[in-house]
Write a protein that holds these residues in place. Structure first.
Motif, PDB file in Angstrom:
ATOM      1  N   UNK A  87       0.840  -1.209   0.000  1.00 23.66           N
ATOM      2  CA  UNK A  87       0.000   0.000   0.000  1.00 23.66           C
ATOM      3  C   UNK A  87       0.874   1.258   0.000  1.00 23.66           C
ATOM      4  N   UNK A  88       1.951   1.254   0.799  1.00 24.76           N
ATOM      5  CA  UNK A  88       2.882   2.374   0.854  1.00 24.76           C
ATOM      6  C   UNK A  88       3.484   2.621  -0.534  1.00 24.76           C
ATOM      7  N   UNK A  89       3.951   1.561  -1.178  1.00 23.02           N
ATOM      8  CA  UNK A  89       4.548   1.694  -2.513  1.00 23.02           C
ATOM      9  C   UNK A  89       3.502   2.157  -3.528  1.00 23.02           C
ATOM     10  N   UNK A  90       2.283   1.633  -3.422  1.00 24.71           N
ATOM     11  CA  UNK A  90       1.209   1.996  -4.343  1.00 24.71           C
ATOM     12  C   UNK A  90       0.876   3.489  -4.237  1.00 24.71           C
ATOM     13  N   UNK A  91       0.756   3.991  -3.011  1.00 24.16           N
ATOM     14  CA  UNK A  91       0.440   5.415  -2.812  1.00 24.16           C
ATOM     15  C   UNK A  91       1.512   6.310  -3.413  1.00 24.16           C
ATOM     16  N   UNK A  97       4.872   9.200  -9.485  1.00 23.31           N
ATOM     17  CA  UNK A  97       5.146   8.815 -10.866  1.00 23.31           C
ATOM     18  C   UNK A  97       3.954   9.017 -11.806  1.00 23.31           C
ATOM     19  N   UNK A  98       2.779   8.733 -11.297  1.00 28.80           N
ATOM     20  CA  UNK A  98       1.593   8.859 -12.145  1.00 28.80           C
ATOM     21  C   UNK A  98       0.947  10.245 -12.024  1.00 28.80           C
ATOM     22  N   UNK A  99       1.346  10.999 -11.016  1.00 32.74           N
ATOM     23  CA  UNK A  99       0.774  12.326 -10.743  1.00 32.74           C
ATOM     24  C   UNK A  99      -0.738  12.244 -10.550  1.00 32.74           C
ATOM     25  N   UNK A 100      -1.176  11.134  -9.947  1.00 34.65           N
ATOM     26  CA  UNK A 100      -2.593  10.922  -9.639  1.00 34.65           C
ATOM     27  C   UNK A 100      -2.696  10.560  -8.167  1.00 34.65           C
TER      28      UNK A 100
END
Length: 184
Positions: A87-91, A97-100
């Protein structure tokens, strides 16, 4: 360095490679199911390490080394913190990187103390799982000379987990404060 030590390194690298591959596949290529599958492979790596460590000590009659103890710590931590790490990496992947997505939260005060305590309680759970595995290996091997190092590692880990809990509790007494705005 023995085979188990190399396997620990390979499993840790594999863990982060599969997380990165899962996130890239999910967000950059839009393949959510394949991304989830890649993320789901991480427990298979843990299982591989568990089997290898157990076989090495019980079937091969190897004398336990620090690497065997570290494997147990790795397994306990991975099982309890794995979802939180993903979850930490996903956030961060989405935000940086995705700017979302929302900016990752910085915690202060009671919220920070509660978050740190939840992490410490997960550490205690990791200690229970990994320590239980170490204790089981010691009992199944039945040879104190073969597994002495595992009990030493368990003693050190017990001290580390206790210090972690004490530090987390200290945040309730001395809460973390937000840094003052440098532009004021």
């Amino acid at each position: 360095m023995n085979l188990i030590a190399y396997l620990i390194i390979a499993v840790e690298i594999g863990f982060w490679v599969f997380i990165a591959a899962g996130l890239v596949t999910r967000y950059l290529f839009g393949r959510k199911r394949l991304g989830l599958l890649l993320l789901a492979i991480t427990p298979v790596l843990d299982l591989t390490l568990l089997i290898a460590t157990t076989v090495d000590i019980l079937a091969n009659d190897a004398t336990a080394t620090a690497a065997h103890g570290i494997a147990a710590i790795y397994l306990g931590v991975s099982l309890t913190f794995g979802k939180r790490m993903i979850r930490w990496a996903d956030e961060r992947f989405r935000y940086h990187l995705m700017k979302k997505g929302p900016k990752p939260v910085k915690r202060y005060g009671f919220d920070h103390a509660r978050h740190e305590l939840s992490g410490s309680l997960l550490h205690v759970l990791a200690w229970m799982l990994g320590g239980g595995y170490l204790f089981l290996l010691v009992r199944l091997a039945g040879n104190p000379g073969q597994t002495e190092v595992l009990l030493q590692i368990l003693k050190v880990w017990t001290l580390v987990a206790a210090i972690d809990v004490a530090l987390s509790l200290s945040y309730f007494i001395w809460p973390r404060k937000a840094k003052a705005d440098s532009f004021r």
